[in-house]
Design a protein around this motif. Structure first.
Motif, PDB file in Angstrom:
ATOM      1  N   ARG A  38       2.282   0.878  -9.601  1.00  0.00           N
ATOM      2  CA  ARG A  38       2.425  -0.118 -10.652  1.00  0.00           C
ATOM      3  C   ARG A  38       2.221   0.461 -12.048  1.00  0.00           C
ATOM      4  NH1 ARG A  38      -0.604  -5.844 -10.411  1.00  0.00           N
ATOM      5  NH2 ARG A  38       1.285  -7.029 -10.719  1.00  0.00           N
ATOM      6  N   ALA A  41       5.252   2.397 -13.459  1.00  0.00           N
ATOM      7  CA  ALA A  41       6.472   1.663 -13.793  1.00  0.00           C
ATOM      8  C   ALA A  41       6.593   1.393 -15.282  1.00  0.00           C
ATOM      9  CB  ALA A  41       6.518   0.349 -13.020  1.00  0.00           C
ATOM     10  N   THR A  42       5.442   1.251 -15.966  1.00  0.00           N
ATOM     11  CA  THR A  42       5.509   0.964 -17.396  1.00  0.00           C
ATOM     12  C   THR A  42       4.711   1.974 -18.217  1.00  0.00           C
ATOM     13  OG1 THR A  42       3.953  -0.792 -16.810  1.00  0.00           O
ATOM     14  CG2 THR A  42       6.139  -1.475 -17.520  1.00  0.00           C
ATOM     15  N   ARG A  83      -2.178  -0.212 -20.796  1.00  0.00           N
ATOM     16  CA  ARG A  83      -1.449  -1.144 -19.933  1.00  0.00           C
ATOM     17  C   ARG A  83      -1.812  -0.884 -18.475  1.00  0.00           C
ATOM     18  NH1 ARG A  83       4.249  -3.661 -21.197  1.00  0.00           N
ATOM     19  NH2 ARG A  83       4.620  -4.793 -19.285  1.00  0.00           N
ATOM     20  N   ILE A  87      -3.153  -3.631 -15.649  1.00  0.00           N
ATOM     21  CA  ILE A  87      -2.379  -4.071 -14.478  1.00  0.00           C
ATOM     22  C   ILE A  87      -2.784  -3.403 -13.181  1.00  0.00           C
ATOM     23  CG2 ILE A  87      -0.342  -4.702 -15.830  1.00  0.00           C
ATOM     24  CD1 ILE A  87       0.949  -2.077 -15.017  1.00  0.00           C
TER      25      ILE A  87
ATOM     26  N   GLU B 357       2.015 -11.187 -15.617  1.00  0.00           N
ATOM     27  CA  GLU B 357       2.962 -10.109 -15.936  1.00  0.00           C
ATOM     28  C   GLU B 357       4.292 -10.301 -15.216  1.00  0.00           C
ATOM     29  OE1 GLU B 357       0.258 -10.113 -14.167  1.00  0.00           O
ATOM     30  OE2 GLU B 357       0.013  -8.346 -12.890  1.00  0.00           O
ATOM     31  N   TYR B 358       4.379 -11.362 -14.403  1.00  0.00           N
ATOM     32  CA  TYR B 358       5.613 -11.632 -13.677  1.00  0.00           C
ATOM     33  C   TYR B 358       6.357 -12.865 -14.214  1.00  0.00           C
ATOM     34  CZ  TYR B 358       4.155  -8.224 -10.090  1.00  0.00           C
ATOM     35  OH  TYR B 358       3.787  -7.077  -9.425  1.00  0.00           O
ATOM     36  N   SER B 473       5.692  -3.724 -11.870  1.00  0.00           N
ATOM     37  CA  SER B 473       4.756  -3.750 -12.977  1.00  0.00           C
ATOM     38  C   SER B 473       5.029  -4.920 -13.920  1.00  0.00           C
ATOM     39  CB  SER B 473       4.875  -2.431 -13.730  1.00  0.00           C
ATOM     40  OG  SER B 473       4.204  -2.478 -14.942  1.00  0.00           O
ATOM     41  N   ALA B 474       6.293  -5.263 -14.053  1.00  0.00           N
ATOM     42  CA  ALA B 474       6.622  -6.326 -15.001  1.00  0.00           C
ATOM     43  C   ALA B 474       7.904  -7.042 -14.597  1.00  0.00           C
ATOM     44  CB  ALA B 474       6.779  -5.739 -16.402  1.00  0.00           C
ATOM     45  N   ARG B 486      10.678  -4.210 -13.519  1.00  0.00           N
ATOM     46  CA  ARG B 486      10.318  -2.820 -13.756  1.00  0.00           C
ATOM     47  C   ARG B 486       9.384  -2.366 -12.654  1.00  0.00           C
ATOM     48  NH1 ARG B 486       9.263  -2.521 -20.213  1.00  0.00           N
ATOM     49  NH2 ARG B 486      11.409  -2.144 -20.765  1.00  0.00           N
TER      50      ARG B 486
ATOM     51  N   ASN C 171      -1.223 -14.941 -22.935  1.00  0.00           N
ATOM     52  CA  ASN C 171      -0.618 -14.041 -21.961  1.00  0.00           C
ATOM     53  C   ASN C 171      -0.146 -12.802 -22.709  1.00  0.00           C
ATOM     54  OD1 ASN C 171       0.868 -12.604 -20.115  1.00  0.00           O
ATOM     55  ND2 ASN C 171       2.050 -14.365 -19.380  1.00  0.00           N
ATOM     56  N   PHE C 173       1.323 -10.338 -21.793  1.00  0.00           N
ATOM     57  CA  PHE C 173       2.624  -9.804 -21.382  1.00  0.00           C
ATOM     58  C   PHE C 173       3.765 -10.660 -21.952  1.00  0.00           C
ATOM     59  CE2 PHE C 173      -0.536  -8.400 -18.396  1.00  0.00           C
ATOM     60  CZ  PHE C 173      -0.301  -7.041 -18.375  1.00  0.00           C
TER      61      PHE C 173
END
Lengths: 178, 666, 299
Positions: A38, A41-42, A83, A87, B357-358, B473-474, B486, C171, C173
C-alpha cells in the motif's frame, strides 16, 4: 551488489537491527510488515522511479541488507510526506524507518553532499537553506534585508550554536562545530 | 497417611525439552507421603494411564498427581482412569508443568526444572487433603434453542429436529435466511444461493419439531445447562400474522418509503413490508420509524394514514384483504425452557465510510455485499449491472481485497472468504458480460479450500486481471465520473493506476452488533476481535465456556458456507449429546454454605457470576444457599465470605494454604 | 487583537519573501498583531536535524517554539509545509516521550531557555480557516476573484500525519479547506483527482532532479485535463518553488508545454484583501498578468 543479483546474508543483520533500534525504529514493529504494497502505490520515491522506495526499504531492512543503504542513496530522496504513515495498515510507521536508516548512514559517513551542506548551513547560519541574493529580493519588497531570524541576531546565533553543539550533530557532522 | 503416586509426563518434547525429568522424579520421591514417582513419554496414552491404574489396583497408591499439560483438556481423562481403577476420581491433582512451565521457560532449563518441582510439591500438598466427592445428576429438558436463522442456524435447527428434539429457532429479522439470502451465487460451484437456501428455509418453516420465532430477540436468560429459561421479546409486528397471507398488497399501496435493508439501502421499501419475496415466514411487519401513521401519532397525537388497513376508498383502492393490520399491536414476551442453546447470530460486514482514502462518498464505490445485491436477480436492478450514480452499465470494475481485514487499525484477522468471492464476482461478470474489464487487487491470493485454487485459475482464464502485492492505496474520483485506482503491482515491481467505472470493496467480516451482549446472556465470552470464543480451537470447536451453550457459523469467526454448515451440524450433534440422555452430570467441585456460620450479609449473592446463590429462610433467618447445579465452581464466594462460612469442595481453604506453603517452602 | 507569531523558516525569507510580505499583509488585514520571532532558526528541515537523531530534531524545534513561548504567544503560523510538519511532529514526539522533552530542556537551560509545549503551530490556511473563519474572510475581501478557477494544492506536509496537527481537513485524502478559502475569496476551486499528489519538490528534487519533475508534470497535466484552472494555488512554500520557479525553468528547458501561473495561498489572500500586486507578486516567474488583470483589472 553485482548486476541484478542481491545476495542474502545475515552478515550485517544484527548490526543493522541494533543500529536502527538505537535510532528509534522498533525492529519488532517493523517485522509486522506483510508487504501489502500500500505504501508503495503512492510513495513519491516509487512514483519517481528510485531504485529503492519504502516497501523495498522495509523488506531490505528486515533482511538485514545494510550495504544497500550505505551504497544506494534512495533513502535521501524520501519526501517525508508521511502518506505511508497515514495509510500503513500495520501501523509500522515506515517514515520513521527512513529516518532511522538515514541516522545510521550518517554515523557511517554515508550521506549526500547536499545533506552535509544543509547541516553546515544550519549550524553556521541557523538556516538549512539560504539562497544567494536574498537581500536584493527582500529590499525590493520593502522588507528588511536580513530577516529577523537567528541570522540577524549575533547574540542569539551564539546561543543557538551553543545549544546545537550539545546534540548528536557534534558527533556525526563531517565538519567542525566551532 | 496417604499413599501418593506422582506421574511425570514428557509430553513428547514439550515438557522434556525444558525440564530435567530425572531430577524432578528424584525430588518427587522425597516429598512426604509420596510412595511412587514414575515418568512416561505420553501419560495420557493407554499405556500411560495403565501405569496409574495398575498401581491403584495393586494397592500401592490411593492419591494421584499427574505432572503434565493443562487440566482444561486432560483432567477428565485422568480422572476417568482413577474411576476405572476403583478410586474416587477427586483423589487426583494435576501439576501443569507444560503450559505454565516448560513452554513459558523454554530457554531457562534450570529454572523450568525448579518450577516443575514446586508445582508438583504443591499438587502433592493439595491432593493429600483431598476429600472423596460424588458427581450429581439433574434432569434435562429435551429441547434446544437455536438463536439466529441464517444458514448455520437453519442447519443446526433441522438436524436437531430430525433427531426428534423440540427446537426453538429465534431470529431477529422478520424472516430467516440471514446473509446468505442476500447472495447471488456461491463459490466454488456457482450454485444460485437462493436455489439452495430457500428450500431449507421452507423445511424449517414446516417442520413439526421446529417452533419458528422471528422478529424476536433474547430478553433474559435464567438457569443452566439442561434447564435454561430463556425469555424472548417478540417485537410488535402491527400486522396479525395469524391473518396475514403474505400477499404483499399492502406494499403496493403504502405511501411511506424507507431504505431497503435487504438490498443494503440500494433502493427503498415501503414502511409496511415483507422482507423479501422468498421470506419464511412470508409475513408483513410495519416499521414504525418510517410509517406515516406512527410518525404523525408520535408528533401530533393524531391519526394521519391508515391506507394499508383501509385502502383509498375514493380511488377505489382496497386495504388489506385479510384485515390483518393491527396498529395497537404490542411487544410480546415468551419464556421457554430448553436444555441447550446454539448461538448462530452470524456477522456483519464493515461499511465503506471507514475507508476515507477510498472515496466512500462516491455512490459507485460499493461494499461487496452491496455488489451482491446489485448483481442478484432479486436485487434492485433485477440482476442488471448498472452504476448507482448514473444507471449506466460499467465497462470496467475494480475489486479491492482486505478492506479492513489484515489491518491493525480495524481487524487484524483475514476475513477468509473475500479472495474467493472476488473471483466469484469476476466470474459472474465475465460470464454475463465478456467484454467487461475486471481488475482484482490482492495482497496475496488465498485459495485454501476444496476446488478453490482451480476456481481462481479458471477465473483468470476468463480474462479477469489479477494484481498481487497490490493493496490499493487510493481511490480518487475523477471529474468525468471515473474512479482512479492506485496500487502497487509486485509482479511488475511498479506502482500502477487504472481508471474504472465501479469499485467493489471486500470489506471485513466483523462481529454482529449484539454479539457480546448475547454472549453475556449465556455466559459465552468473546475473543479479542469480538467473535464468540470456542473453548478449544481443535478439540472443542463449537463449545463455549458456558456448558450447554454452543456456537456455529460466523458468530465464531469469518468462514464460508460449507464451513458454517459443518459447524452447524457439529453444534447440533453436541447439543443433542447434551440433552438426549435426559440427565446432566454436574461435577462435585462446587461451593457449599455452612449455614450456622453464615452471617446473612449477602456479599456472596451479588458476587456470584452464575446467580447460583440465594438467601433462603433457615430457622427463621435468611441464610445463603448455593444451588449446586448452577454453581460454576469459580470459588469467588468462598474467598469473599467474611465469616468463612463457605466451603469450596475440591479447593478447600486448607488445601489452598497447603499449596501455598509447599510452593514457598521447597 | 489576536496575536500571532510569524515563523519564517528558510525558503520564504530567502527565496520567496513575497510570501512573507503577503503573510504579513494578510494577517494584519485580518486583524492579527503579527509578532516576529527574533532569533528563530530553521524548523529544522527533515533532511537536516531529524536525520541526525530524534533529540537533535526536538532540540532544533524546541529552540524555535521556546522563542514563541517567551513572547507569550498562544500560536504561531508557518507558510511552509515542511516547517509546519517538522515543528508539529517534534511537538508530538516531545509530548509522547517526556524523557526527550526533559533532555531538550536540559540542553536549552544552558542558554537560559525553556520549552513547555504551550504554543500551537498553524499553517497559514488552517489559521485563516479556524481563527478567522470563511464568513469573516469573505467580508474583508476587497477584490474578489470573480470566479477565477483555482487548482488547489494543500501539500503533503499540511495533511499528514494527521495526528500531529492542531487543525486539519476532515478527510485528508479529499481535502476541502484550501479550496473553501479560494471560494471564500470569490474563486472556484473544483476537486481534481491528483489534489493530494506530491509535487516532487523537497529531498527528491535535490537527489533526483529529473525524476522528481515527472511527479510535478503528471500532477499538473491531470489537473489541467480535469479542471483547466487559471491559477495554481498552493498551501506550502515548497510547492510554490516547484509550481512557479521550477516550472519556469522546465518551460525554458522545453520539458513542458503548459504555463500555469502559481501562487501561495497567502499571496492570493493578500491580493484579494487589497495588497499591492507589485509586492505580492513581485517575485513570480511564470507570467501571471492575466490572473492579475482578472482580479484587479481596472483597479
Amino acid at each position: 551488489m553485482e548486476g541484478n543479483l542481491i545476495k542474502l546474508s545475515e552478515e550485517f543483520l544484527q548490526e543493522l537491527w541494533e543500529e536502527i533500534e538505537e535510532m528509534g525504529m522498533s525492529v519488532k514493529d517493523l517485522r509486522r510488515c506483510i508487504q501489502c504494497g500500500r505504501c508503495a502505490a503512492t510513495c513519491p520515491m516509487a512514483l519517481a522511479g528510485l531504485d529503492y522506495f519504502i516497501k523495498k526499504i522495509v523488506h531490505a531492512s528486515i533482511l538485514g541488507l545494510k550495504e544497500i543503504f550505505l551504497e544506494d542513496s534512495s533513502i535521501w530522496g524520501c519526501q517525508s510526506c508521511n502518506r505511508c504513515v497515514e495509510i500503513c495498515p500495520m501501523d509500522i510507521k515506515p517514515y520513521e524507518l527512513i529516518l532511522a536508516l538515514r541516522r545510521m548512514c550518517m554515523r557511517n559517513y554515508a550521506m549526500p553532499s547536499s545533506t552535509i551542506d544543509s547541516l553546515r548551513n544550519y549550524y553556521e547560519k541557523g538556516h538549512s537553506v539560504i539562497t544567494a541574493g536574498y537581500e536584493e529580493r527582500r529590499r525590493k519588497l520593502g522588507l528588511p534585508e536580513v530577516p529577523p531570524t537567528v541570522l540577524s541576531n549575533e547574540e542569539m546565533r551564539k546561543k543557538f550554536q551553543e545549544v546545537i553543539k550539545q546534540t548528536a550533530l557534534a558527533e556525526v557532522a563531517p565538519f567542525p562545530l566551532d | 497417611m496417604a499413599k501418593i503416586g506422582v506421574y511425570v509426563c514428557h509430553c513428547g518434547e514439550n515438557v522434556k525439552g525444558a525440564v530435567n525429568i530425572q531430577e524432578v522424579l528424584d525430588f518427587a520421591k522425597t516429598l512426604p507421603e509420596v510412595v511412587i514417582a514414575k515418568d512416561y513419554q505420553f501419560m495420557c496414552s493407554d499405556p500411560g494411564q495403565n501405569l496409574i491404574k495398575e498401581d491403584i489396583k495393586e494397592g500401592l497408591i490411593d492419591r494421584v498427581v499427574v505432572a503434565a499439560c493443562t487440566p482444561r483438556t486432560h483432567e477428565p481423562i485422568f480422572r476417568k482412569a482413577l474411576e476405572e481403577a476403583g478410586l474416587n476420581k477427586y483423589f487426583y491433582e494435576m501439576a501443569n508443568i507444560r503450559d505454565q512451565d516448560s513452554w513459558a521457560h523454554w530457554h531457562d532449563k534450570l529454572g523450568a526444572t525448579e518450577k516443575a518441582k514446586r508445582l508438583i510439591a504443591s499438587a502433592v500438598a493439595k491432593v493429600k487433603l483431598a476429600e472423596p466427592l460424588e458427581d450429581r445428576y439433574q434432569e434435562a429438558e429435551k429441547s434446544v434453542m437455536v438463536i439466529g436463522g441464517g444458514i448455520a442456524g437453519i442447519f443446526a435447527a433441522l438436524d436437531l429436529a430430525e433427531m426428534g428434539l423440540k427446537v426453538y429457532l429465534v431470529e431477529k429479522q422478520p424472516s430467516i435466511g440471514g446473509n446468505m439470502a442476500k447472495l447471488d451465487k456461491t463459490f466454488p460451484t456457482m450454485d444460485c444461493s437462493a436455489c439452495i437456501l430457500t428450500p431449507k428455509m421452507v423445511e424449517v418453516g414446516v417442520h413439526p419439531n421446529i417452533e419458528l420465532i422471528t422478529y424476536a430477540e433474547v430478553e433474559d436468560v435464567k438457569g443452566y445447562v439442561g434447564n435454561f429459561e430463556v425469555t424472548i421479546r417478540k417485537k410488535a409486528r402491527y400486522v396479525d400474522w395469524e391473518k396475514c397471507t403474505g400477499c404483499g398488497h399492502c406494499m403496493t399501496i403504502c405511501p411511506s418509503k424507507a431504505p431497503n435493508e435487504f438490498n443494503l439501502g440500494l433502493n427503498d421499501r415501503t414502511a409496511i413490508y415483507i422482507e423479501f419475496p422468498q421470506a419464511v415466514p412470508k409475513k408483513a411487519v410495519i416499521d414504525t420509524d418510517n410509517c406515516l401513521y406512527f410518525k404523525t401519532l408520535r408528533k401530533t397525537g393524531k391519526v394521519a394514514c391508515k391506507i394499508c388497513e383501509k385502502g383509498i376508498p375514493s380511488k377505489n383502492i382496497a386495504g388489506c384483504p385479510a384485515e390483518a393490520i393491527k396498529f395497537e399491536d404490542k411487544d410480546e414476551f415468551l419464556t421457554v425452557k430448553v436444555g441447550a442453546v446454539i448461538l448462530a447470530t452470524g456477522f456483519k460486514v464493515m461499511e465503506k465510510h471507514h475507508f476515507k482514502e477510498y472515496s466512500p462518498n462516491s455512490p459507485d464505490v460499493l461494499t461487496a455485499l452491496e455488489f451482491e445485491r446489485l448483481i442478484s436477480a432479486t436485487g434492485p436492478t433485477e440482476g442488471e449491472l448498472r452504476r448507482p450514480s448514473d444507471g449506466k452499465k460499467p465497462k470496467s470494475v475494480a475489486f479491492i481485497s482486505c478492506v479492513g481485514s489484515r489491518d491493525e487499525r480495524f481487524h487484524t484477522y483475514c476475513s477468509k472468504v473475500c479472495c474467493m468471492y472476488m473471483f466469484k464476482h469476476a466470474k459472474i461478470l465475465k460470464e454475463k458480460y465478456p467484454d467487461i474489464d475486471l481488475y482484482l487487487f490482492f495482497i496475496d491470493v488465498r485459495t485454501a479450500g476444496k476446488d478453490f485454487e482451480e476456481f481462481y485459475v479458471s477465473t483468470k482464464q476468463l480474462g479477469a486481471k489479477v494484481i498481487r502485492g497490490g493493496r490499493v492505496s487510493a481511490v480518487d474520483i475523477k471529474p468525468n465520473g471515473k474512479l482512479r485506482i492506485r496500487a502497487f503491482d509486485n509482479d511488475l515491481c511498479s506502482p500502477v493506476e487504472v481508471d474504472v467505472d465501479l469499485v467493489v470493496l471486500a470489506t471485513a467480516i466483523e462481529p454482529g452488533i449484539d454479539t457480546e451482549k448475547l454472549g453475556r446472556f449465556f455466559g459465552a465470552s468473546c475473543g479479542r476481535e469480538g467473535f464468540l470464543r470456542e473453548v478449544h480451537t481443535k478439540l472443542y470447536p463449537v463449545d463455549t465456556a458456558s456448558r450447554g451453550v454452543f456456537i456455529c457459523g460466523c458468530v465464531q469467526g469469518p468462514k464460508d458456507i460449507p464451513e458454517s454448515v459443518s459447524q452447524a451440524k457439529a453444534a447440533a450433534a453436541s447439543a443433542a449429546a447434551t440433552v438426549m440422555p435426559g440427565k446432566i452430570k454436574f461435577e462435585a467441585i462446587s461451593a457449599e454454605v455452612i449455614r450456622n456460620k453464615c452471617s446473612s450479609c449477602g456479599v456472596c449473592v451479588n458476587l456470584c457470576p452464575y446467580n447460583a446463590i440465594v438467601l433462603e429462610e433457615y430457622q427463621g433467618i435468611y441464610k445463603a444457599k448455593v444451588e449446586p447445579a448452577l454453581c460454576g465452581g469459580c470459588g469467588t464466594c468462598a474467598s469473599a465470605c467474611p465469616s468463612k462460612a463457605i466451603i469450596f469442595h475440591g479447593f478447600t481453604t486448607e488445601q489452598i494454604l497447603a499449596q501455598i506453603e509447599a510452593l514457598t517452602t521447597y | 487583537m489576536k496575536r500571532v507569531g510569524l515563523y519564517l523558516g528558510c525558503n520564504i525569507p530567502f527565496r520567496r519573501p513575497d510570501v512573507e510580505y503577503s503573510m504579513r499583509y494578510a494577517l494584519k488585514a485580518l486583524d492579527f498583531e503579527v509578532v516576529d520571532l527574533e532569533g528563530a532558526a530553521c524548523c529544522p528541515a527533515f533532511g537536516s536535524m531529524p536525520s541526525v537523531d530524534l533529540l537533535a530534531w526536538c532540540v532544533g524545534s524546541a529552540w524555535n517554539l521556546s522563542i514563541a513561548e517567551e513572547k507569550g504567544l498562544e500560536y504561531i503560523v508557518t507558510g511552509c509545509g515542511s516547517c509546519y510538519g517538522s515543528l508539529n511532529e517534534a511537538k508530538y514526539h516531545m509530548e509522547k516521550h517526556p524523557e526527550i522533552k526533559q533532555k531538550v530542556n536540559e540542553i536549552l537551560s544552558s542558554v537560559g531557555k525553556k520549552y513547555e509545549g504551550k504554543v500551537k503551530v498553524y499553517n497559514f490556511y488552517n489559521l485563516i480557516y479556524d481563527l478567522v473563519g470563511l464568513d469573516e474572510l469573505k467580508r474583508k475581501v476587497k477584490f474578489p476573484l470573480k470566479g477565477l478557477i483555482c487548482g488547489a494544492q494543500p501539500g503533503c506536509h499540511n495533511l499528514w500525519p494527521e495526528k500531529v496537527f492542531p487543525a486539519n481537513d476532515e478527510n485528508t485524502f479529499q481535502p476541502k479547506r484550501l479550496r473553501e478559502i479560494c471560494e471564500a475569496l470569490g474563486g472556484e476551486a473544483p476537486w481534481y483527482s491528483t489534489i493530494t499528489d506530491c509535487c516532487g519538490m523537497g529531498a527528491l528534487g535535490t537527489l533526483a532532479k529529473d525524476k522528481s519533475e515527472t511527479l510535478f508534470i503528471r500532477k499538473i497535466k491531470t489537473m489541467l485535463e480535469e479542471i483547466n484552472p487559471e491559477l495554481y494555488v498552493v498551501g506550502c512554500s515548497s510547492c510554490l518553488l516547484r509550481g512557479d520557479n521550477r516550472q519556469a525553468v522546465m518551460k525554458k528547458e522545453g520539458k513542458i508545454d503548459f504555463e500555469l501561473p502559481a501562487v501561495h495561498i497567502a499571496q492570493l489572500v493578500a491580493l484579494a484583501l487589497g495588497a499591492e500586486p507589485e509586492k505580492v507578486l513581485g517575485l513570480t516567474e511564470v507570467p501571471i498578468e492575466k490572473v492579475l488583470e482578472k482580479i484587479r483589472g481596472g483597479a
